[in-house]
Every structure is written in structure tokens, then in C-alpha cells.
Design a protein around this motif. Structure first.
Motif, PDB file in Angstrom:
ATOM      1  N   ASP A  65      -0.611  31.324 -11.299  1.00  0.00           N
ATOM      2  CA  ASP A  65      -0.242  32.455 -12.154  1.00  0.00           C
ATOM      3  C   ASP A  65       0.436  33.551 -11.324  1.00  0.00           C
ATOM      4  OD1 ASP A  65      -2.599  32.839 -10.786  1.00  0.00           O
ATOM      5  OD2 ASP A  65      -3.509  34.094 -12.343  1.00  0.00           O
ATOM      6  N   PHE A  66       1.559  33.213 -10.706  1.00  0.00           N
ATOM      7  CA  PHE A  66       2.294  34.159  -9.868  1.00  0.00           C
ATOM      8  C   PHE A  66       3.522  34.676 -10.607  1.00  0.00           C
ATOM      9  CE2 PHE A  66       0.536  30.967  -6.811  1.00  0.00           C
ATOM     10  CZ  PHE A  66      -0.427  31.791  -6.244  1.00  0.00           C
ATOM     11  N   PRO A  67       4.000  35.872 -10.251  1.00  0.00           N
ATOM     12  CA  PRO A  67       5.245  36.376 -10.842  1.00  0.00           C
ATOM     13  C   PRO A  67       6.446  35.588 -10.328  1.00  0.00           C
ATOM     14  CG  PRO A  67       4.460  37.860  -9.136  1.00  0.00           C
ATOM     15  CD  PRO A  67       3.385  36.843  -9.339  1.00  0.00           C
ATOM     16  N   ILE A  68       7.575  35.736 -10.993  1.00  0.00           N
ATOM     17  CA  ILE A  68       8.779  34.976 -10.678  1.00  0.00           C
ATOM     18  C   ILE A  68       9.267  35.244  -9.257  1.00  0.00           C
ATOM     19  CG2 ILE A  68      10.325  36.731 -11.607  1.00  0.00           C
ATOM     20  CD1 ILE A  68      10.774  32.892 -11.786  1.00  0.00           C
ATOM     21  N   VAL A  69       9.022  36.451  -8.738  1.00  0.00           N
ATOM     22  CA  VAL A  69       9.478  36.786  -7.390  1.00  0.00           C
ATOM     23  C   VAL A  69       8.837  35.865  -6.354  1.00  0.00           C
ATOM     24  CG1 VAL A  69       9.551  38.577  -5.614  1.00  0.00           C
ATOM     25  CG2 VAL A  69       9.907  39.183  -8.003  1.00  0.00           C
ATOM     26  N   PHE A  70       7.570  35.535  -6.548  1.00  0.00           N
ATOM     27  CA  PHE A  70       6.898  34.631  -5.613  1.00  0.00           C
ATOM     28  C   PHE A  70       7.555  33.266  -5.619  1.00  0.00           C
ATOM     29  CE2 PHE A  70       3.864  31.176  -4.937  1.00  0.00           C
ATOM     30  CZ  PHE A  70       3.434  31.465  -3.650  1.00  0.00           C
ATOM     31  N   TYR A  71       7.857  32.742  -6.793  1.00  0.00           N
ATOM     32  CA  TYR A  71       8.457  31.412  -6.873  1.00  0.00           C
ATOM     33  C   TYR A  71       9.869  31.389  -6.298  1.00  0.00           C
ATOM     34  CZ  TYR A  71       4.488  29.983  -9.680  1.00  0.00           C
ATOM     35  OH  TYR A  71       3.210  29.688 -10.104  1.00  0.00           O
ATOM     36  N   ILE A  72      10.594  32.491  -6.437  1.00  0.00           N
ATOM     37  CA  ILE A  72      11.927  32.569  -5.828  1.00  0.00           C
ATOM     38  C   ILE A  72      11.815  32.506  -4.307  1.00  0.00           C
ATOM     39  CG2 ILE A  72      13.919  34.080  -5.434  1.00  0.00           C
ATOM     40  CD1 ILE A  72      13.568  35.084  -8.307  1.00  0.00           C
ATOM     41  N   SER A  73      10.864  33.265  -3.753  1.00  0.00           N
ATOM     42  CA  SER A  73      10.666  33.249  -2.302  1.00  0.00           C
ATOM     43  C   SER A  73      10.206  31.867  -1.837  1.00  0.00           C
ATOM     44  CB  SER A  73       9.662  34.323  -1.869  1.00  0.00           C
ATOM     45  OG  SER A  73       8.356  34.019  -2.321  1.00  0.00           O
ATOM     46  N   LEU A  74       9.336  31.215  -2.611  1.00  0.00           N
ATOM     47  CA  LEU A  74       8.843  29.886  -2.252  1.00  0.00           C
ATOM     48  C   LEU A  74       9.974  28.863  -2.262  1.00  0.00           C
ATOM     49  CD1 LEU A  74       6.452  27.980  -1.632  1.00  0.00           C
ATOM     50  CD2 LEU A  74       6.154  27.720  -4.111  1.00  0.00           C
ATOM     51  N   LEU A  75      10.814  28.899  -3.284  1.00  0.00           N
ATOM     52  CA  LEU A  75      11.938  27.966  -3.372  1.00  0.00           C
ATOM     53  C   LEU A  75      12.927  28.176  -2.234  1.00  0.00           C
ATOM     54  CD1 LEU A  75      12.603  27.903  -7.225  1.00  0.00           C
ATOM     55  CD2 LEU A  75      11.807  25.999  -5.814  1.00  0.00           C
ATOM     56  N   TRP A  76      13.188  29.436  -1.901  1.00  0.00           N
ATOM     57  CA  TRP A  76      14.108  29.705  -0.790  1.00  0.00           C
ATOM     58  C   TRP A  76      13.518  29.217   0.529  1.00  0.00           C
ATOM     59  CZ3 TRP A  76      18.839  30.265   0.522  1.00  0.00           C
ATOM     60  CH2 TRP A  76      19.166  30.735   1.794  1.00  0.00           C
ATOM     61  N   LEU A  77      12.242  29.465   0.757  1.00  0.00           N
ATOM     62  CA  LEU A  77      11.592  29.007   1.981  1.00  0.00           C
ATOM     63  C   LEU A  77      11.619  27.487   2.076  1.00  0.00           C
ATOM     64  CD1 LEU A  77       8.533  31.434   2.009  1.00  0.00           C
ATOM     65  CD2 LEU A  77      10.348  31.374   3.717  1.00  0.00           C
ATOM     66  N   ALA A  78      11.411  26.810   0.957  1.00  0.00           N
ATOM     67  CA  ALA A  78      11.460  25.343   0.960  1.00  0.00           C
ATOM     68  C   ALA A  78      12.870  24.855   1.266  1.00  0.00           C
ATOM     69  CB  ALA A  78      10.990  24.806  -0.396  1.00  0.00           C
ATOM     70  N   PHE A  79      13.867  25.487   0.649  1.00  0.00           N
ATOM     71  CA  PHE A  79      15.256  25.081   0.898  1.00  0.00           C
ATOM     72  C   PHE A  79      15.656  25.284   2.349  1.00  0.00           C
ATOM     73  CE2 PHE A  79      19.561  26.756   1.540  1.00  0.00           C
ATOM     74  CZ  PHE A  79      20.284  25.582   1.325  1.00  0.00           C
ATOM     75  N   LEU A  80      15.370  26.456   2.896  1.00  0.00           N
ATOM     76  CA  LEU A  80      15.797  26.722   4.268  1.00  0.00           C
ATOM     77  C   LEU A  80      15.089  25.791   5.248  1.00  0.00           C
ATOM     78  CD1 LEU A  80      13.821  28.530   6.422  1.00  0.00           C
ATOM     79  CD2 LEU A  80      14.067  30.193   4.587  1.00  0.00           C
ATOM     80  N   SER A  81      13.844  25.440   4.953  1.00  0.00           N
ATOM     81  CA  SER A  81      13.129  24.499   5.816  1.00  0.00           C
ATOM     82  C   SER A  81      13.796  23.130   5.789  1.00  0.00           C
ATOM     83  CB  SER A  81      11.677  24.362   5.367  1.00  0.00           C
ATOM     84  OG  SER A  81      11.001  25.591   5.460  1.00  0.00           O
ATOM     85  N   ALA A  82      14.106  22.651   4.587  1.00  0.00           N
ATOM     86  CA  ALA A  82      14.740  21.342   4.453  1.00  0.00           C
ATOM     87  C   ALA A  82      16.075  21.310   5.171  1.00  0.00           C
ATOM     88  CB  ALA A  82      14.921  21.004   2.973  1.00  0.00           C
ATOM     89  N   ALA A  83      16.876  22.358   5.002  1.00  0.00           N
ATOM     90  CA  ALA A  83      18.207  22.390   5.597  1.00  0.00           C
ATOM     91  C   ALA A  83      18.160  22.616   7.104  1.00  0.00           C
ATOM     92  CB  ALA A  83      19.043  23.479   4.926  1.00  0.00           C
ATOM     93  N   ALA A  84      17.425  23.639   7.555  1.00  0.00           N
ATOM     94  CA  ALA A  84      17.437  24.019   8.969  1.00  0.00           C
ATOM     95  C   ALA A  84      16.810  22.951   9.859  1.00  0.00           C
ATOM     96  CB  ALA A  84      16.720  25.349   9.161  1.00  0.00           C
ATOM     97  N   ILE A  85      15.667  22.400   9.444  1.00  0.00           N
ATOM     98  CA  ILE A  85      14.999  21.404  10.274  1.00  0.00           C
ATOM     99  C   ILE A  85      15.818  20.121  10.357  1.00  0.00           C
ATOM    100  CG2 ILE A  85      12.955  19.927  10.443  1.00  0.00           C
ATOM    101  CD1 ILE A  85      11.300  22.238   9.411  1.00  0.00           C
ATOM    102  N   SER A  86      16.470  19.732   9.252  1.00  0.00           N
ATOM    103  CA  SER A  86      17.324  18.546   9.279  1.00  0.00           C
ATOM    104  C   SER A  86      18.494  18.741  10.246  1.00  0.00           C
ATOM    105  CB  SER A  86      17.859  18.246   7.874  1.00  0.00           C
ATOM    106  OG  SER A  86      16.812  17.925   6.991  1.00  0.00           O
ATOM    107  N   ILE A  87      19.107  19.914  10.212  1.00  0.00           N
ATOM    108  CA  ILE A  87      20.208  20.214  11.129  1.00  0.00           C
ATOM    109  C   ILE A  87      19.722  20.184  12.570  1.00  0.00           C
ATOM    110  CG2 ILE A  87      21.784  22.041  11.907  1.00  0.00           C
ATOM    111  CD1 ILE A  87      21.981  22.914   8.951  1.00  0.00           C
ATOM    112  N   TRP A  88      18.563  20.785  12.819  1.00  0.00           N
ATOM    113  CA  TRP A  88      18.054  20.884  14.191  1.00  0.00           C
ATOM    114  C   TRP A  88      17.689  19.517  14.750  1.00  0.00           C
ATOM    115  CZ3 TRP A  88      19.180  25.302  16.238  1.00  0.00           C
ATOM    116  CH2 TRP A  88      18.678  25.634  17.506  1.00  0.00           C
TER     117      TRP A  88
END
Length: 295
Positions: free
Chosen positions: A211-234
Motif C-alpha cells: 500500500d505505497f504511493p505512486i512515487v515509491f513505485y516510480i522510484s522502485l521501477l527506476w532503480l530496477a531499470f538502472l540495475s538491469a542496464a548498468a550491471i549488464s553493461i559493466w
């Protein structure tokens, strides 16, 4: 890939990582359980990569490389980010970004002793020392010995330990001779590490409520995306024959610069001062000087 492409990829990965400090601090505004928060992020990040590797024989790859993949999963994601997220509860986003900037020095020292082809050179040593000077100046600007600074010192200690662990993982990946698709390795290690974090979170932090506000889910989705992209590149860059571990990690000096800058702009109650600005300038000069001396 040519050297310019490698550098651009390294810079882009560091930019993505630099945004994580802001994303985590925003997420902590609504959900302060570090293990569950990190577990949700990395499990989701690993799942996001699955559509890119659906043709790969994932179970066979996991079975054939079980020991290596589990080591990376637990050391980098499971244990590493358990430490990182715990530390982020005690330090500002800008301070965390600055301390993580010490990782190139730590990795260079570890590489000097653990790798035969990556010894310390004069140019590398001078650049690392000047970069660390900048980090020290920024750290002093946070008044670490004040009463409120004791928690920050604990957080800084945890972040430094995380950098040591990260350096060991980077060297392990570089030395590993098994050919694994970097995106496959990224996805598997984040899913396994994320599930490990969720199990630890369930034991120590209780059940997750959504039961979190939309801002939390936006931050979670961005953190998941950057992890997937950055770690794959590295991982892809670490497996390149033309790249040395310590030289690649030199680009991580960009993370404290960009991470601190973004934290000061976006997060409330985080502002720069004279020492922090001077420290950031020194770090930038050290990175530019290193690459010019190398040429």
C-alpha cells in the motif's frame, strides 16, 4: 568494441548508478525496510532482463556454472546490497555517492595484489591519490565527528566495506574464463540475489505490504531499470580482453560527482558547501589527468 565505445558505455553505466542514491532516499521516505526494499528492486531488475535472453538455455547455464553464479549472486547482490541499503539509512545521498567514489582506489589496490596483468603504475597512483583527496575534502564537509555524525560514520564504514566486496567480485568476474552472456549473468545473479534479500527481509523485517504511493513505485521501477542496464553493461566491459579492471573502475569517480550533484538538486535538506565543491573539482581533474597521461 573500440576504446571510445567502451568509455561511453562506462560513463553511461556510471551515470545510471549515480541516480540510485536519489532513488533509494526517495524510496526510504515511504518504506524503510532495507532488505525487502533491495530484494524487490533486484528481483524485478532480473525479471526485466528475461525477455532479452528467452532464447538462452538458462537452466543449463545455471547448472553448468552453479558455483560461480551463486558466488556473484550472493556476494554482489545478496550481501553487497544488504550492506549498501543498510548504510543508506544512515547517510545522505550525496555523502553515500562520495564514499562510493573510493571504490576505484580499493579495486586498484586489490587488482595490484590479485591480478598479474594489472599492477599499479605511477599515473594510476597519482590519479587515485588526487581522487581520494577530493573525496576526503567532501567527507570533511559533512562534519563527521558531530553527535549526529556518528550514525553517518557507521554508514560510511559499511559503504567502504561494500566497496571492498565489490572490488573482489569485479576481479572474480575478470579472472573467470567461462564464457557466459553478460545479460544472462546479470539476470540470474539479480534474481537469485534479490530472492535471497527477500528471504532475509521476511525473517528480520516481516511481511511486505504494497500500500505505497505512486512515487515509491516510480522510484522502485527506476532503480530496477538502472540495475538491469548498468550491471549488464559493466559485466560486458569486464569480460572484454582490452580492458583492465582497475582502469575500468577509474570511471567510477564519476559516480560521486553525479550522485552528489543530483542529490543536492533533487533531495530536500541536502546542499553543497565550499569544501564539497572543491573536492568534486579535484576528483574531476584526477580523472581527466589520468586519461591524458595514459595517452
Amino acid at each position: 568494441m573500440n576504446k571510445l565505445s567502451n568509455r561511453l558505455l562506462a560513463i553511461f553505466a556510471c551515470f545510471l548508478w549515480s541516480t540510485a542514491f536519489v532513488g533509494i532516499k526517495i524510496g526510504y521516505t515511504y518504506y524503510s525496510s532495507p532488505f525487502n526494499f533491495a530484494g524487490l528492486r533486484f528481483t524485478l531488475a532480473g525479471v526485466l532482463l528475461l525477455p532479452l535472453i528467452y532464447k538462452e538455455k538458462l537452466f543449463k547455464i545455471l547448472k553448468d556454472n552453479l558455483k560461480f553464479i551463486f558466488f556473484i549472486s550472493l556476494a554482489q547482490t545478496g550481501i553487497g546490497y544488504a550492506i549498501f541499503y543498510s548504510a543508506m539509512k544512515y547517510v545522505d545521498g550525496a555523502v553515500a555517492a562520495i564514499v562510493i567514489g573510493a571504490s576505484p582506489l580499493i579495486t586498484a589496490i586489490l587488482s595490484h595484489y590479485l591480478l598479474d596483468n594489472d599492477k599499479m603504475s605511477k599515473a594510476k597512483f597519482l590519479a587515485l591519490i588526487s581522487g581520494m583527496l577530493g573525496i576526503i575534502l567532501i567527507s570533511l564537509s559533512t562534519k563527521p565527528f558531530s553527535v549526529n555524525g556518528l550514525k553517518s560514520m557507521l554508514g560510511i564504514g559499511l559503504l567502504l566495506f561494500n566497496s571492498i566486496l565489490g572490488g573482489i567480485v569485479n576481479i572474480k568476474i575478470s579472472k573467470n574464463k567461462i564464457v557466459i552472456n553478460p545479460i544472462v549473468l546479470s539476470s540470474l545473479q539479480m534474481i537469485i540475489g534479490g530472492i535471497f534479500l527477500l528471504i532475509i527481509g521476511r525473517v528480520f523485517e516481516g511481511k511486505i505490504y504494497f500500500d505505497f504511493p505512486i512515487v515509491f513505485y516510480i522510484s522502485l521501477l527506476w532503480l530496477a531499470f538502472l540495475s538491469a542496464a548498468a550491471i549488464s553493461i559493466w559485466f560486458k566491459l569486464l569480460k572484454s580482453k582490452d580492458i583492465k579492471v582497475s582502469e575500468l573502475n577509474m570511471w567510477k569517480f564519476l559516480i560521486p560527482l553525479l550522485g552528489a550533484f543530483l542529490s543536492w538538486i533533487i533531495l530536500p535538506n541536502e546542499n553543497p558547501n565550499f569544501l564539497s565543491i572543491i573536492g568534486m573539482i579535484i576528483i574531476l581533474i584526477s580523472l581527466v589527468s589520468y586519461n591524458r597521461i595514459k595517452k
